[in-house]
Write an enzyme that holds these catalytic residues in place. Structure first.
Site, PDB file in Angstrom:
ATOM      1  N   GLU A   1       0.855  -1.181  -0.081  1.00  9.77           N
ATOM      2  CA  GLU A   1       0.016   0.004  -0.009  1.00  9.77           C
ATOM      3  C   GLU A   1       0.810   1.368  -0.103  1.00  9.77           C
ATOM      4  O   GLU A   1       0.929   2.057   1.165  1.00  9.77           O
ATOM      5  CB  GLU A   1      -0.961   0.072   1.181  1.00  9.77           C
ATOM      6  CG  GLU A   1      -1.949  -1.256   1.110  1.00  9.77           C
ATOM      7  CD  GLU A   1      -3.031  -0.778   2.134  1.00  9.77           C
ATOM      8  OE1 GLU A   1      -2.844  -0.429   3.123  1.00  9.77           O
ATOM      9  OE2 GLU A   1      -4.086  -1.458   1.940  1.00  9.77           O
TER      10      GLU A   1
ATOM     11  N   GLU B   1      -6.286  -8.085  -0.211  1.00  9.78           N
ATOM     12  CA  GLU B   1      -6.767  -8.041   1.299  1.00  9.78           C
ATOM     13  C   GLU B   1      -8.500  -7.905   1.061  1.00  9.78           C
ATOM     14  O   GLU B   1      -8.654  -6.884   0.601  1.00  9.78           O
ATOM     15  CB  GLU B   1      -6.061  -6.934   1.977  1.00  9.78           C
ATOM     16  CG  GLU B   1      -4.588  -7.214   2.112  1.00  9.78           C
ATOM     17  CD  GLU B   1      -4.046  -6.070   2.793  1.00  9.78           C
ATOM     18  OE1 GLU B   1      -4.566  -5.121   3.463  1.00  9.78           O
ATOM     19  OE2 GLU B   1      -2.670  -6.036   2.756  1.00  9.78           O
TER      20      GLU B   1
HETATM   21  C1  GLA Z   1      -4.070  -2.382   5.140  1.00  3.24           C
HETATM   22  C2  GLA Z   1      -2.507  -3.113   5.056  1.00  3.24           C
HETATM   23  C3  GLA Z   1      -2.485  -4.432   5.856  1.00  3.24           C
HETATM   24  C4  GLA Z   1      -3.309  -4.243   7.307  1.00  3.24           C
HETATM   25  C5  GLA Z   1      -4.495  -3.748   6.925  1.00  3.24           C
HETATM   26  C6  GLA Z   1      -5.191  -3.692   8.366  1.00  3.24           C
HETATM   27  O1  GLA Z   1      -4.716  -2.929   4.212  1.00  3.24           O
HETATM   28  O2  GLA Z   1      -2.221  -3.422   3.604  1.00  3.24           O
HETATM   29  O3  GLA Z   1      -1.083  -4.668   6.147  1.00  3.24           O
HETATM   30  O4  GLA Z   1      -2.486  -2.800   7.739  1.00  3.24           O
HETATM   31  O5  GLA Z   1      -4.605  -2.697   6.449  1.00  3.24           O
HETATM   32  O6  GLA Z   1      -4.969  -2.591   9.152  1.00  3.24           O
END
Ligand code: GLA
Ligand code: ZN
Length: 664
Positions: A142, A304
């Site tokens: 991210e 995710e």
């Molecule tokens: C993001 C990140 C993960 C995790 C989630 C939940 O999407 O990519 O590493 O931190 O949030 O907080």
């Protein structure tokens, strides 16, 4: 189809790994993403690499038929590296260094960081280049999350080089930015600043260039990682996990160097909203999917996927039985080719102790595990129908990061947001089951019957030509207030509005104004009267025809909504932000010009219907985002591939239920 979880074996004792792998296999999981935060485990001390643990985890998983995506661990530089090179740490707008202790604590322009990034990425790819269980790579994690801007001295130096490449001479920079205003003229490159905290607002052209520069910095940093991986594993498939509607990095540029894109889908991040209702979320999540699909104009992965209540310090809302399944099918409907849940098991330590995964802290398989298992079973059954299916849109909405940034720097009307306007248009189509692509300014527009560009404040010759060519060959185009008001360097145009779009739209703007927050003005289209907010353009039509007028005060009778015949096509203009009622009438008129492929399903409020195509056959996803039973009307009976049963014309759908229909 890939179905999986984000897995952190380094958080658990080794004896547990095999139990996890078995439980995963039983839930039909065939892929995991790993290692994206495991730098200190893979390189505990400088140059001492340790991959044995990861080898072992991969081996165990592969015994159970589970493949691996490996993340480069650069979103969490280890302490030894920061201690050695503290200048890696990013600096905030006040000039204060942000310390070690969370994550993403690096400046994307730092040379030392680039060196160490190369080393760890090389070590990982060298180590895994022959491992056929590693089937894809994720760069970093991210990009831009939490913090996307750095104001360190090295960024300043790099910014000056970036500007020199762009403007050539300091005179060009001064002219482009209009630095004569407030005596800001720069005499040489070394005197140019980055927009750290000043007494009051900075020059808008400087601000825009700094955003572009920071965005380019991440794109370049990622490119270095991609080149490193590809040099060692030329056939590697590389992705990154994007963040839906995040807007601080130009995602089209970030996507360009990747093989495919992914995104992280957390629909329900709710902590305190008592009016909470998933109905309110479904359109926005759909938009995030469509944004992601538009980045490379191809299907994507969800890297995710929410699998439980979210939470760092506070705990979000629990997913209701069936809700995860609903969001999963919405993802697939909009173009997801893989679903990977975050995360396998909820962490017992660290910031994310309350960000729940499939398993709770104690790893006892409960309801959420059972739901994941059932979805997995179902996907196996239907994958022959859905895998590789695509959305085929006839309508496109242009989302431009540059234009969004212009409105972020100067919102014009208090509280106005570029994306909120775009969403109004998006939602119009969403409610009518009309699929929309979200595309960039330079994309080929010719495949669309209708192209809408809300908030197109900044254009250049190339963009104007792209739009003009599209309309000339028969396209229908709509743009809105402030179109063409600014030059590409974020200075005002000194020609009359709509600048480069004037002939295309066939109007001048005679007068304009912001509508103060909370106030509305009356507008009229045909016999319908409604309200408008944020902005009004008073249109003086040249070749265009007026279709809608203002009703308030001295504006009464003056035009805000026009259409212009241009080449073989048409250009519409909407000079204000109409309320939903009038927007519906406006869009109704626009849609009369084109014939869109009808969907043979009539929906009710909060039932989403998405059409996809596989091998020229239509597949309809019917998703009930209501907490009550609902129904849709089909114009013929169809087969529900989830149940294998024939469904009749009046189809009832339970709360949060999904139907996937094909024609007989
Ligand atoms: C993001 C990140 C993960 C995790 C989630 C939940 O999407 O990519 O590493 O931190 O949030 O907080
Ligand atoms: Zn920096």
């Amino acid at each position: 189809m890939f179905y999986g979880a984000d897995y952190y074996p380094e958080h658990w004792p080794e004896e547990r790994w095999e139990i996890d792998a078995k439980l995963m296999r039983d839930a039909h999981i065939n892929i995991v993403r790993m290692a994206e935060f495991a730098w200190s485990k893979m390189e505990p001390k400088e140059g001492e690499y340790s991959f044995e643990w990861l080898d072992k985890a991969i081996d165990i998983l592969s015994k159970y038929g589970i493949k691996v995506v490996l993340g480069t661990p650069t979103a969490a530089p280890p302490k030894w590296l920061i201690d050695k090179y503290p200048d890696i740490l990013p600096v905030d707008v006040n000039g204060l260094t942000m310390g070690f202790g969370s994550r993403r604590h690096y400046c994307p322009n730092n040379h030392n960081y680039h060196e160490y990034t190369k080393k760890i990425v090389e070590a990982m790819t060298e180590h895994y280049k022959h491992n056929s269980n590693v089937i894809a790579w994720q760069t970093d994690n991210e990009f831009g999350c939490h913090e996307s801007v750095c104001y360190c001295d090295n960024c300043l130096k790099t910014f000056r080089i970036w500007l020199k490449e762009k403007y050539g001479t300091i005179k060009n920079l001064n002219d482009s930015w209009g630095t004569i205003f407030w005596s800001q003229t720069y005499n040489d490159w070394d005197s140019v600043i980055s927009p750290r905290r000043a007494v009051t607002s900075h020059n808008p052209s400087l601000l825009l260039d700094y955003k572009r520069f920071m965005s380019d910095s991440f794109v370049k940093y990622q490119k270095m990682q991609i080149e490193t991986i590809k040099r060692i594993i030329p056939s590697s498939q590389i992705t990154h996990n994007f963040m839906g509607q995040f807007n601080q990095i130009d995602y089209y540029n970030l996507a360009r160097d990747l093989d495919f894109v992914s995104w992280d889908n957390y629909p329900v991040i709710n902590f305190g909203d008592i009016t909470f209702n998933i109905k309110k979320l479904s359109a926005s999540v759909a938009l995030s999917h469509d944004i992601t699909r538009g980045l490379k104009k191809q299907n994507f992965w969800v890297m995710e996927h929410q699998s439980g209540p979210t939470g760092w310090e506070e705990v979000g809302r629990q997913l209701r039985p069936g809700e995860m399944r609903l969001w999963v099918y919405q993802s697939i409907a909009h173009g997801a080719d893989a679903i990977i849940y975050f995360r396998w098991r909820t962490s017992t330590s660290g910031t994310e102790e309350y960000w729940h995964g499939i398993l709770d802290h104690d790893a006892v398989p409960r309801r959420r595990y059972e739901e994941v298992r059932l979805i997995g079973e179902e996907l196996k059954r239907i994958e022959k129908y859905v895998e590789g299916s695509v959305v085929n849109s006839e309508v496109a909405l242009i989302r431009s990061f540059d234009n969004e940034w212009v409105f972020e720097i100067q919102p014009h009307a208090h509280g106005f947001r570029y994306m909120e306007q775009l969403k109004k248009y998006y939602n119009y189509f969403y409610k009518r089951n009309i699929q929309v692509d979200i595309i960039n300014l330079w994309d080929d527009l010719r495949k669309y019957k209708l192209v809408i560009a809300p908030g197109l404040i900044m254009v250049n010759d190339e963009i104007a030509k792209n739009i003009s060519d599209y309309i000339k060959q028969g396209g229908v185009f709509l743009t809105t207030f402030r179109a063409g008001a600014k030059r590409w360097d974020n200075r005002m145009n000194s020609t009359s509005l709509l600048g480069d779009l004037k002939d295309i739209v066939g109007i001048d703007i005679d007068e304009y104004g912001a509508i103060p927050t909370g106030e509305e003005i009356s507008i009229k289209v045909g016999t319908e009267i409604g309200k408008a907010s944020f902005w009004y353009d008073v249109v003086k039509f040249n070749t265009a025809k007026v279709l809608g007028t203002y009703e308030s005060e001295y504006l009464k009778g003056r035009g805000f909504f026009t259409v212009n015949n241009y080449g073989n096509g048409k250009a519409y203009y909407v000079g204000t932000l109409p309320n939903d009622k009038i927007l519906q009438i406006i869009m109704g008129k626009v849609l009369k010009d084109i014939s869109l492929k009808e969907i043979p399903i009539k929906r009710k409020e909060s039932v989403e219907v998405v059409r996809k195509i596989k091998e020229s056959k239509d597949i309809y996803f019917v998703l009930n985002f209501n907490n009550e039973e609902s129904s849709v009307i089909l114009n013929k009976s169809m087969i529900d591939i989830l149940s294998g049963q024939q469904v009749e014309k009046n189809l009832h759908i339970k709360p949060l239920e999904v139907r996937i229909l094909i024609e007989k």
